[in-house]
Every structure is written in C-alpha cells, then in structure tokens.
Design a protein around this motif. Sequence first.
Motif, PDB file in Angstrom:
ATOM      1  N   ALA A   1       0.826  -1.209   0.000  1.00  0.00           N
ATOM      2  CA  ALA A   1       0.000   0.000   0.000  1.00  0.00           C
ATOM      3  C   ALA A   1       0.861   1.261   0.000  1.00  0.00           C
ATOM      4  O   ALA A   1       0.561   2.243  -0.698  1.00  0.00           O
ATOM      5  CB  ALA A   1      -0.930  -0.008   1.213  1.00  0.00           C
ATOM      6  N   PHE A   2       1.955   1.222   0.762  1.00  0.00           N
ATOM      7  CA  PHE A   2       2.851   2.378   0.815  1.00  0.00           C
ATOM      8  C   PHE A   2       3.504   2.616  -0.539  1.00  0.00           C
ATOM      9  O   PHE A   2       3.596   3.759  -1.001  1.00  0.00           O
ATOM     10  CB  PHE A   2       3.914   2.162   1.892  1.00  0.00           C
ATOM     11  N   GLN A   3       3.960   1.551  -1.185  1.00  0.00           N
ATOM     12  CA  GLN A   3       4.576   1.687  -2.504  1.00  0.00           C
ATOM     13  C   GLN A   3       3.589   2.244  -3.520  1.00  0.00           C
ATOM     14  O   GLN A   3       3.951   3.067  -4.373  1.00  0.00           O
ATOM     15  CB  GLN A   3       5.118   0.339  -2.974  1.00  0.00           C
ATOM     16  N   ALA A   4       2.343   1.802  -3.446  1.00  0.00           N
ATOM     17  CA  ALA A   4       1.327   2.304  -4.372  1.00  0.00           C
ATOM     18  C   ALA A   4       1.084   3.800  -4.146  1.00  0.00           C
ATOM     19  O   ALA A   4       0.866   4.559  -5.103  1.00  0.00           O
ATOM     20  CB  ALA A   4       0.027   1.530  -4.194  1.00  0.00           C
ATOM     21  N   GLU A   5       1.145   4.228  -2.877  1.00  0.00           N
ATOM     22  CA  GLU A   5       0.995   5.651  -2.573  1.00  0.00           C
ATOM     23  C   GLU A   5       2.129   6.464  -3.192  1.00  0.00           C
ATOM     24  O   GLU A   5       1.916   7.556  -3.710  1.00  0.00           O
ATOM     25  CB  GLU A   5       1.003   5.878  -1.063  1.00  0.00           C
ATOM     26  N   GLN A   6       3.324   5.906  -3.119  1.00  0.00           N
ATOM     27  CA  GLN A   6       4.501   6.657  -3.572  1.00  0.00           C
ATOM     28  C   GLN A   6       4.645   6.667  -5.094  1.00  0.00           C
ATOM     29  O   GLN A   6       5.000   7.685  -5.683  1.00  0.00           O
ATOM     30  CB  GLN A   6       5.768   6.049  -2.944  1.00  0.00           C
ATOM     31  N   TRP A   7       4.380   5.522  -5.724  1.00  0.00           N
ATOM     32  CA  TRP A   7       4.721   5.366  -7.136  1.00  0.00           C
ATOM     33  C   TRP A   7       3.523   5.070  -8.042  1.00  0.00           C
ATOM     34  O   TRP A   7       3.688   4.890  -9.242  1.00  0.00           O
ATOM     35  CB  TRP A   7       5.751   4.237  -7.301  1.00  0.00           C
ATOM     36  N   GLY A   8       2.365   4.995  -7.436  1.00  0.00           N
ATOM     37  CA  GLY A   8       1.188   4.673  -8.246  1.00  0.00           C
ATOM     38  C   GLY A   8       0.916   3.178  -8.226  1.00  0.00           C
ATOM     39  O   GLY A   8       1.785   2.367  -7.901  1.00  0.00           O
ATOM     40  N   GLU A   9      -0.295   2.822  -8.567  1.00  0.00           N
ATOM     41  CA  GLU A   9      -0.719   1.429  -8.496  1.00  0.00           C
ATOM     42  C   GLU A   9      -0.436   0.703  -9.794  1.00  0.00           C
ATOM     43  O   GLU A   9      -0.770   1.185 -10.878  1.00  0.00           O
ATOM     44  CB  GLU A   9      -2.221   1.370  -8.184  1.00  0.00           C
TER      45      GLU A   9
ATOM     46  N   ALA B   1      -1.255  -2.277 -12.261  1.00  0.00           N
ATOM     47  CA  ALA B   1      -2.504  -3.000 -12.531  1.00  0.00           C
ATOM     48  C   ALA B   1      -2.384  -4.485 -12.206  1.00  0.00           C
ATOM     49  O   ALA B   1      -3.285  -5.073 -11.590  1.00  0.00           O
ATOM     50  CB  ALA B   1      -2.915  -2.806 -13.988  1.00  0.00           C
ATOM     51  N   GLU B   2      -1.269  -5.097 -12.616  1.00  0.00           N
ATOM     52  CA  GLU B   2      -1.101  -6.533 -12.360  1.00  0.00           C
ATOM     53  C   GLU B   2      -0.965  -6.816 -10.868  1.00  0.00           C
ATOM     54  O   GLU B   2      -1.539  -7.769 -10.347  1.00  0.00           O
ATOM     55  CB  GLU B   2       0.117  -7.069 -13.122  1.00  0.00           C
ATOM     56  N   ALA B   3      -0.204  -5.983 -10.180  1.00  0.00           N
ATOM     57  CA  ALA B   3      -0.045  -6.159  -8.735  1.00  0.00           C
ATOM     58  C   ALA B   3      -1.376  -5.968  -8.024  1.00  0.00           C
ATOM     59  O   ALA B   3      -1.709  -6.701  -7.086  1.00  0.00           O
ATOM     60  CB  ALA B   3       0.994  -5.170  -8.197  1.00  0.00           C
ATOM     61  N   ALA B   4      -2.154  -4.988  -8.472  1.00  0.00           N
ATOM     62  CA  ALA B   4      -3.459  -4.745  -7.867  1.00  0.00           C
ATOM     63  C   ALA B   4      -4.383  -5.940  -8.063  1.00  0.00           C
ATOM     64  O   ALA B   4      -5.146  -6.301  -7.156  1.00  0.00           O
ATOM     65  CB  ALA B   4      -4.086  -3.491  -8.469  1.00  0.00           C
ATOM     66  N   GLN B   5      -4.307  -6.551  -9.229  1.00  0.00           N
ATOM     67  CA  GLN B   5      -5.145  -7.724  -9.483  1.00  0.00           C
ATOM     68  C   GLN B   5      -4.750  -8.887  -8.585  1.00  0.00           C
ATOM     69  O   GLN B   5      -5.606  -9.586  -8.037  1.00  0.00           O
ATOM     70  CB  GLN B   5      -5.039  -8.142 -10.955  1.00  0.00           C
ATOM     71  N   ARG B   6      -3.446  -9.095  -8.421  1.00  0.00           N
ATOM     72  CA  ARG B   6      -2.976 -10.168  -7.541  1.00  0.00           C
ATOM     73  C   ARG B   6      -3.430  -9.930  -6.099  1.00  0.00           C
ATOM     74  O   ARG B   6      -3.870 -10.857  -5.410  1.00  0.00           O
ATOM     75  CB  ARG B   6      -1.449 -10.283  -7.593  1.00  0.00           C
ATOM     76  N   LEU B   7      -3.336  -8.687  -5.658  1.00  0.00           N
ATOM     77  CA  LEU B   7      -3.752  -8.370  -4.304  1.00  0.00           C
ATOM     78  C   LEU B   7      -5.262  -8.549  -4.128  1.00  0.00           C
ATOM     79  O   LEU B   7      -5.721  -9.004  -3.075  1.00  0.00           O
ATOM     80  CB  LEU B   7      -3.348  -6.944  -3.938  1.00  0.00           C
ATOM     81  N   ALA B   8      -6.027  -8.206  -5.159  1.00  0.00           N
ATOM     82  CA  ALA B   8      -7.476  -8.385  -5.085  1.00  0.00           C
ATOM     83  C   ALA B   8      -7.827  -9.862  -4.969  1.00  0.00           C
ATOM     84  O   ALA B   8      -8.732 -10.243  -4.211  1.00  0.00           O
ATOM     85  CB  ALA B   8      -8.139  -7.768  -6.309  1.00  0.00           C
ATOM     86  N   GLN B   9      -7.126 -10.702  -5.711  1.00  0.00           N
ATOM     87  CA  GLN B   9      -7.365 -12.143  -5.631  1.00  0.00           C
ATOM     88  C   GLN B   9      -6.998 -12.673  -4.243  1.00  0.00           C
ATOM     89  O   GLN B   9      -7.712 -13.498  -3.675  1.00  0.00           O
ATOM     90  CB  GLN B   9      -6.558 -12.867  -6.712  1.00  0.00           C
ATOM     91  N   ARG B  10      -5.877 -12.181  -3.708  1.00  0.00           N
ATOM     92  CA  ARG B  10      -5.463 -12.626  -2.380  1.00  0.00           C
ATOM     93  C   ARG B  10      -6.448 -12.148  -1.317  1.00  0.00           C
ATOM     94  O   ARG B  10      -6.780 -12.878  -0.387  1.00  0.00           O
ATOM     95  CB  ARG B  10      -4.064 -12.110  -2.060  1.00  0.00           C
ATOM     96  N   ARG B  11      -6.930 -10.922  -1.464  1.00  0.00           N
ATOM     97  CA  ARG B  11      -7.919 -10.402  -0.523  1.00  0.00           C
ATOM     98  C   ARG B  11      -9.175 -11.273  -0.524  1.00  0.00           C
ATOM     99  O   ARG B  11      -9.725 -11.601   0.535  1.00  0.00           O
ATOM    100  CB  ARG B  11      -8.289  -8.960  -0.877  1.00  0.00           C
TER     101      ARG B  11
END
Length: 259
Positions: free
Chosen positions: A222-230, A232-242
């Motif tokens: 979440a911190f990295q996404a705040e700093q450098w933007g989200e 898409a592939e990482a967000a999808q992986r995190l959504a699946q894990r969630r």
Amino acid sequence: MEDELGRGLSADRFKPHPGKETKPPLPKRFYKEAAPAPADEGFTVLLDGRRLKTPARKSLYLPTEGLAAALAEEWGRQGEYIDPFAMPLTRLANTALDRVQPQRSAVIDETVKFADTDLLCYRAEFPEVLARRQHTAWQPLLDWVEAEYGARLAVTAGILPVAQPPEAFERLRAPVTELDDFALSGLQNAVSLFGSLILGLAVLRGRIDDAAAFEAAHLDEAFQAEQWGEDAEAAQRLAQRRAELAETGRFLRLLHASR
C-alpha cells in the motif's frame, strides 16, 4: 454417477498436456441439486441425494450445519461446468480431510515454522513513515500474542534473519496443536497467504477480522502504491489474495457457528 462423485474433483484430471499452456478442461456439471444434510459425523453435502466425496474419495463430512450449507451453496451456483477454483470453502474442507487429517504433525510443523520469519517481526529501517505504520499496526498483535500465549518474538529492522527464542515456538505450537483438522486447514491457509503465524492466529481467535489482517499484511504494498502509483497486475494479484483471505476468514467463522 458414483464414479463421478468419487473422482470428479481429482487434481489429476486438471493437469494440462506437457508443453501446453491452455487451461485444463473442467468437468461438466452432473447433478441438478446440492443440499446440506445431517451425517453420522456431523453434516455433509448431497448432490441429487448422493453424498459428496473428496478428491481422495473420502465421504465428505463437516463439523457445522452452517459450513455444510455454505458448501452446498458453492456447488449449487456452479454453471454448466464445475470449477473447483470457484469453490474456496470446498477446497479448504477437502484439504482438512485429505491432507491435514493424515499429515497433522507435518502441517502443524509447517504452520508454526512461519513464526521463525514472521512478517510482523521484520520492520522497515526507512522511510520513517512506513516504519511508524508497521509499528502501529503490528506491535499490538505481537503484544497480544505475548499476553495470550506467553510467546515473545524478537523484532528487527531490515531483512537479515533474527533468531527467535525456542520457548516462543513451543508456546505458539500449543494453540495450533489443539485445533481440529478443519480449523488447522483454515489457519494454515491464512498463515501461508499472510506470511505470518501471528496474523493467522489473530484472525482465528477473532482478535482482528480478515479485512484488517489483509491491510496489516500488505502495508508495504500500500505504501509503494501511494509513492509510485498502483500497478494493474499487482493490484489484481492483491485483489485475488484479498478475496481468498476473506473466504478463509468465512470458513473459520463458520466452524464456530452452531457449535
């Protein structure tokens, strides 16, 4: 029909041909109705009146009526084809009977071993804002584990391994060992996804819910996404894990319903 019930979800049926990247074919739905039902061992799921079996051909049994109803719902909403990956509660129940039950000692060892490199024990050295967030989210859970089980884990900054006291492992092993096969299946899955035995125990014991545990486990992302933007592939992986963690949390809650 009986053969389909016994082997319909065998993992071997879903192996693709060597060298091919296409998804393995899914079996066709062979039943009209899925329903929970009482069984000698507790509860089960019936497909058109016939008892569901695990991939290892064991008769499925479940400890609570609520869990049986949830599994029946998973099977009932299947379409023309049966997709095992769309039935997370069924997979956890199958794991409890086919893997955990015959290999309890190994599963307990595998689960407790996560304390050796528990996510919550490894803090960022910098930036300071991330280090503060980690301390705020993680330290109360480590304090809870110490108060609840008498297990004090060492914390370090950076990625170099830190040795954990042997007595902490023994004190954490006790609550894991006392779990039944179904709770151990759910805990082991949560711990693997979190990379943290402490987060898994916290969800299991109701100290925090699975959504809060997910946020705690993914502070860095979440911190990295705040700093450098989200990404898409990482967000999808995190959504699946969630989503998988949410179903694991639901599985654990259903184990306590109506007991």
